[in-house]
Design a protein around this motif. Structure first.
Motif, PDB file in Angstrom:
ATOM      1  N   LYS A  47       0.814  -1.361  -0.013  1.00 17.48           N
ATOM      2  CA  LYS A  47       0.040  -0.108  -0.072  1.00 17.48           C
ATOM      3  C   LYS A  47       0.940   1.212   0.039  1.00 17.48           C
ATOM      4  CE  LYS A  47      -4.126  -1.880   1.912  1.00 17.48           C
ATOM      5  NZ  LYS A  47      -3.748  -3.365   1.862  1.00 17.48           N
ATOM      6  N   LYS A  48       2.022   1.104   0.262  1.00 21.20           N
ATOM      7  CA  LYS A  48       3.004   2.174   0.179  1.00 21.20           C
ATOM      8  C   LYS A  48       3.628   2.513  -1.272  1.00 21.20           C
ATOM      9  CE  LYS A  48       4.405   0.750   4.741  1.00 21.20           C
ATOM     10  NZ  LYS A  48       5.317   0.230   5.547  1.00 21.20           N
ATOM     11  N   PHE A  49       3.230   1.776  -1.938  1.00 20.37           N
ATOM     12  CA  PHE A  49       3.793   2.132  -3.480  1.00 20.37           C
ATOM     13  C   PHE A  49       2.894   3.205  -4.052  1.00 20.37           C
ATOM     14  CE2 PHE A  49       2.751   1.279  -8.041  1.00 20.37           C
ATOM     15  CZ  PHE A  49       3.996   1.288  -8.578  1.00 20.37           C
ATOM     16  N   THR A  50       4.066   4.129  -4.637  1.00 16.21           N
ATOM     17  CA  THR A  50       3.336   5.234  -5.502  1.00 16.21           C
ATOM     18  C   THR A  50       2.981   4.773  -6.771  1.00 16.21           C
ATOM     19  OG1 THR A  50       4.648   6.674  -3.964  1.00 16.21           O
ATOM     20  CG2 THR A  50       3.644   7.584  -6.191  1.00 16.21           C
TER      21      THR A  50
ATOM     22  N   GLY B  84      -0.825   0.002  -9.010  1.00 12.53           N
ATOM     23  CA  GLY B  84      -0.969  -0.617  -7.629  1.00 12.53           C
ATOM     24  C   GLY B  84      -2.168  -1.337  -7.213  1.00 12.53           C
ATOM     25  N   GLY B  85      -2.146  -1.689  -6.103  1.00 10.21           N
ATOM     26  CA  GLY B  85      -3.250  -2.776  -5.572  1.00 10.21           C
ATOM     27  C   GLY B  85      -2.576  -4.199  -6.001  1.00 10.21           C
TER      28      GLY B  85
ATOM     29  N   TYR C 114       8.627  -4.208  -8.557  1.00 10.87           N
ATOM     30  CA  TYR C 114       8.361  -4.489  -7.148  1.00 10.87           C
ATOM     31  C   TYR C 114       7.902  -5.833  -6.705  1.00 10.87           C
ATOM     32  CZ  TYR C 114       9.050   0.637  -6.743  1.00 10.87           C
ATOM     33  OH  TYR C 114       9.722   1.702  -6.812  1.00 10.87           O
ATOM     34  N   GLU C 115       8.418  -6.419  -5.545  1.00 13.09           N
ATOM     35  CA  GLU C 115       8.030  -7.562  -4.917  1.00 13.09           C
ATOM     36  C   GLU C 115       6.663  -7.461  -4.301  1.00 13.09           C
ATOM     37  OE1 GLU C 115       9.878 -10.268  -5.682  1.00 13.09           O
ATOM     38  OE2 GLU C 115      10.879  -8.890  -7.000  1.00 13.09           O
ATOM     39  N   PRO C 116       6.178  -8.580  -3.691  1.00  9.65           N
ATOM     40  CA  PRO C 116       4.920  -8.555  -3.286  1.00  9.65           C
ATOM     41  C   PRO C 116       4.848  -7.847  -1.993  1.00  9.65           C
ATOM     42  CG  PRO C 116       5.276 -10.727  -4.036  1.00  9.65           C
ATOM     43  CD  PRO C 116       6.637  -9.870  -4.187  1.00  9.65           C
ATOM     44  N   GLY C 117       3.896  -7.127  -1.349  1.00 10.18           N
ATOM     45  CA  GLY C 117       3.502  -6.283  -0.181  1.00 10.18           C
ATOM     46  C   GLY C 117       3.237  -7.473   0.722  1.00 10.18           C
ATOM     47  N   ARG C 118       2.291  -7.237   1.562  1.00 10.50           N
ATOM     48  CA  ARG C 118       1.805  -8.149   2.824  1.00 10.50           C
ATOM     49  C   ARG C 118       0.961  -9.384   2.082  1.00 10.50           C
ATOM     50  NH1 ARG C 118      -1.014  -5.031   5.396  1.00 10.50           N
ATOM     51  NH2 ARG C 118       0.790  -4.112   6.861  1.00 10.50           N
ATOM     52  N   VAL C 119       1.521 -10.489   2.276  1.00 13.01           N
ATOM     53  CA  VAL C 119       0.907 -11.776   1.749  1.00 13.01           C
ATOM     54  C   VAL C 119       0.657 -12.660   2.864  1.00 13.01           C
ATOM     55  CG1 VAL C 119       1.397 -13.765   0.195  1.00 13.01           C
ATOM     56  CG2 VAL C 119       2.214 -11.712  -0.508  1.00 13.01           C
TER      57      VAL C 119
END
Length: 665
Positions: free
Chosen positions: A200-203, A210-211, A651-656
């Protein structure tokens, strides 16, 4: 090599061992298909990851499992959406992948996407660093990776899991049966994700909002079956078949590097087919109490379809950069190894290997081009027990690569011509001293000269019109030094430490401004054997059993790489520092809780200095047995939703999140 700098660091941190595999855990490993191992006698720079550890840390593919180990760096080829690793700074062309001792790679470029290889039927993964045994064969310049499948131990074994992972699901089923003289092992698995979630911190950027990460889908299925006959305790014969069917998208570049042409023109790529089939026969025949013969015969097929579309609708191929590229490759080969216990103090192993790599490719609408390389290896390894405490292991090998066919397609004339045949010889030689300081302490020193042949892509690729082929490229060469110390204290504290140094010469590097192309109005480049570089560093690790149920551990890796020939050209993909911590609680096999942290310092993503920033990740999982054969598990990777890259812009995955129903009968 600045030993004055490295030695104090080694002494300060040597009281640590890899928490991915402690000696106690290794002693209790079951279901390992030992016939698939490659001899590593006399070496202690070998790390192992068990199936239990892979499951505990929720690692679904071989690349992420290998990242648990010190000296191994997880990275990616972002422009192709490929997961790869570096071992002490060496990439997968220099540290080949084996499955049950069978070499596995794409014949054209020598690489392999480890993200396509799931871990659900794996019993353990072995990583030989630096001076891997000469019995592995050619191209093990910086080590070797061997993935070993399962072998049943009981009359009936059923194991598997089904569950959810953010964006998709996974399922696997392993069944095996062992009789007095026969056994059979079969497995099926699938890892399917429609997308992976971004932090969610991705710009948001022009091509990524994003998302759900655009075009990040994957679907990997694998079928594996193995039949074996064990007429005696020391003889075994196994026939195995494996089929992988994969598809994947290629997420768009979302970085800010103005020199990267994907900043304004992303690649609309996807692989509807990434398929691989293998059939192999392995055997070990005991001639008598002192001699045995091992064989490996294999046939491996790789088929790949890459679609490059006009735009993000993925519907048309009308623009100049659009194409459909088809690979239809195979490798066929065999290995015969003779082991001879010449005396109580001496074991002699001799190996003869031969394989042919055939690469066939074409873009739809063009004729097929063929490339065919033959590889021959003769290797001898001898282990001599000088005293009860001191062993000497020496190995030497001769390798030859011969090009039988290499075709060149001229799009302007629509004609195919042949490159002249070429051949390259290389010798490897190495030695290791292993000293048993005490029953629980060992010291190992190894020195070796290793080589890596140029791939067909190295020798023949035009790099989309920007390069001149160089069919006569010679083998890269490295001299590797390794000093490893290990200790077990009171069966509670397990310590490990290694110093390593490699001097690489004849490195294959791109040379600019070799020839001017008047038609294209540009200077062309060429790969040449012009590079000299050095890799140095140390690994340290500890594993401490606070109680039978509670374990803590850590490992740290320091790697410094110097481009001696061209200091202004940066060496990419490897951070200087990698640190991992873990803590685990296991209550009578009923409740298991673990948490771990990984930190990577910054790394370069391009030879001109674009950086991928450092990052720190936190992960945790819980496993609870709910009935005799069933348990439930759940976990979170990247708990704090870190926005990070392994390659700048990808970019790599965020929270999974993930959860599984696990069954084990």
């Amino acid at each position: 090599m600045n030993l004055k700098f490295l030695l104090p660091a080694f002494l300060c941190f040597s009281f640590q061992q890899s928490w991915a595999q402690s000696p106690v855990e290794k002693d209790t490993i079951k279901n390992v298909f030992r016939l698939g191992e490659v001899s590593v006698i006399g070496q202690r720079n070998v790390n192992t990851i068990s199936a239990e550890q892979i499951q505990k840390y929720g690692k679904n593919d071989v690349a992420s499992a290998l990242n648990l180990l010190p000296g191994v760096t997880l990275t990616s080829i972002g422009a192709r959406n490929e997961s790869v690793v570096n071992v002490r700074g060496f990439d997968l062309r220099q540290v080949p992948l084996f499955i049950d001792g069978i070499p596995v790679y794409v014949p054209y470029d020598g690489m392999v996407d480890l993200g396509r290889f799931t871990t659900f039927d794996v019993s353990e993964v072995q990583v030989s660093k630096g001076n891997a045994s000469v019995l592995y064969g050619p191209n093990a310049l910086g080590g070797a990776i061997n993935v070993i499948t399962r072998r049943p131990q009981k009359a009936l074994e059923i194991q598997g899991a089904t569950g959810y992972i953010s964006g998709g699901y996974r399922t696997n089923f392993n069944v095996g049966s062992k009789w007095d003289r026969f056994y059979v092992q079969a497995s099926f698995s699938q890892l399917n994700r429609d997308f992976f979630p971004m932090s969610k911190k991705f710009t948001p950027t022009q091509f990524e909002d994003g998302g759900r990460r655009d075009n990040s889908y994957q679907n990997d299925r694998k079928y594996h079956i193995k039949f074996a006959f064990t007429p005696t305790e020391n003889s075994e014969y196994a026939l195995a078949y494996s089929y992988q069917r994969g598809s994947k998208g290629n997420p768009f570049y979302a970085g800010s590097d103005t020199e990267n042409n994907q900043l304004n023109r992303p690649r609309y790529w996807e692989w509807p087919n990434w398929d691989k089939q293998s059939v192999y026969f392995l055997s070990n025949t005991a001639i008598n109490e002192k001699q045995s013969i091992k064989t490996r015969v294999y046939y491996d097929v790789f088929k790949n379809l890459l679609n490059s579309w006009d735009d993000a609708t993925f519907t048309t191929m009308d623009r100049g950069y659009a194409f459909a590229s088809i690979y239809n490759d195979y490798t066929i080969g065999g290995i015969v190894q003779h082991d001879y216990q010449t005396s109580k103090r001496n074991l002699l192993s001799t190996s003869v290997q031969y394989k042919q790599d055939v690469h066939r490719e074409y873009d739809v609408g063009e004729p097929e081009q063929n490339m065919n390389d033959g590889n021959f290896t003769l290797a001898i390894e001898d282990r001599f027990k000088i005293t009860e405490a001191l062993d000497l292991t020496a190995g030497v090998s001769y390798n030859n690569r011969k090009s039988f066919r290499a075709e060149d397609y001229n799009a302007d004339t629509d004609e195919i011509s042949n490159y002249p045949s070429n051949s390259n010889d290389a010798f490897n030689i190495q030695g290791a001293l292993q000293y048993q300081l005490t029953p629980n302490q060992q010291l190992n020193l190894s020195v070796g000269k290793k080589t890596r042949f140029a791939t067909p892509k190295d020798r023949y690729s035009y790099r989309m019109g920007t390069a001149i082929p160089n069919p006569d490229l010679k083998a890269e060469q490295s001299v590797n030094y390794d000093l490893t110390y290990s200790n077990r204290l009171f069966n509670r504290l397990f310590l490990d430490g290694s110093l390593f140094y490699s001097k690489i010469s004849r490195t294959i590097l791109m040379v600019n401004n070799v020839q001017f192309d008047e038609g294209a109005d540009m200077w062309l480049t060429q790969l040449q054997n012009t590079g000299d570089s050095e890799y140095m560093g140390f690994e340290v690790a500890v594993n401490y059993l606070i109680s039978p149920a509670f374990t803590i551990g850590s490992n740290y890796t320091f790697i410094k790489r110097n481009n001696i020939s061209n200091p202004e050209i940066y060496l990419v993909d490897v951070p200087r520092h990698k640190l991992m911590f873990m803590a685990g609680y296991d209550l009578n096999d009923r409740l298991r809780v673990q948490a771990n942290m990984e930190h990577n310092s910054k790394r370069y993503s391009t030879s001109y200095g674009t950086e991928s920033p450092g990052f720190t990740l936190y992960n945790a999982s819980v496993n609870l047995k709910v009935w005799k054969w069933f348990s439930v598990e759940g976990g979170v990777n990247n708990i704090f939703d870190k926005n990070y890259t392994l390659t700048e812009g990808f970019y790599e995955p965020g929270r999974v999140f993930y959860s599984n129903l696990v069954y084990n009968f």
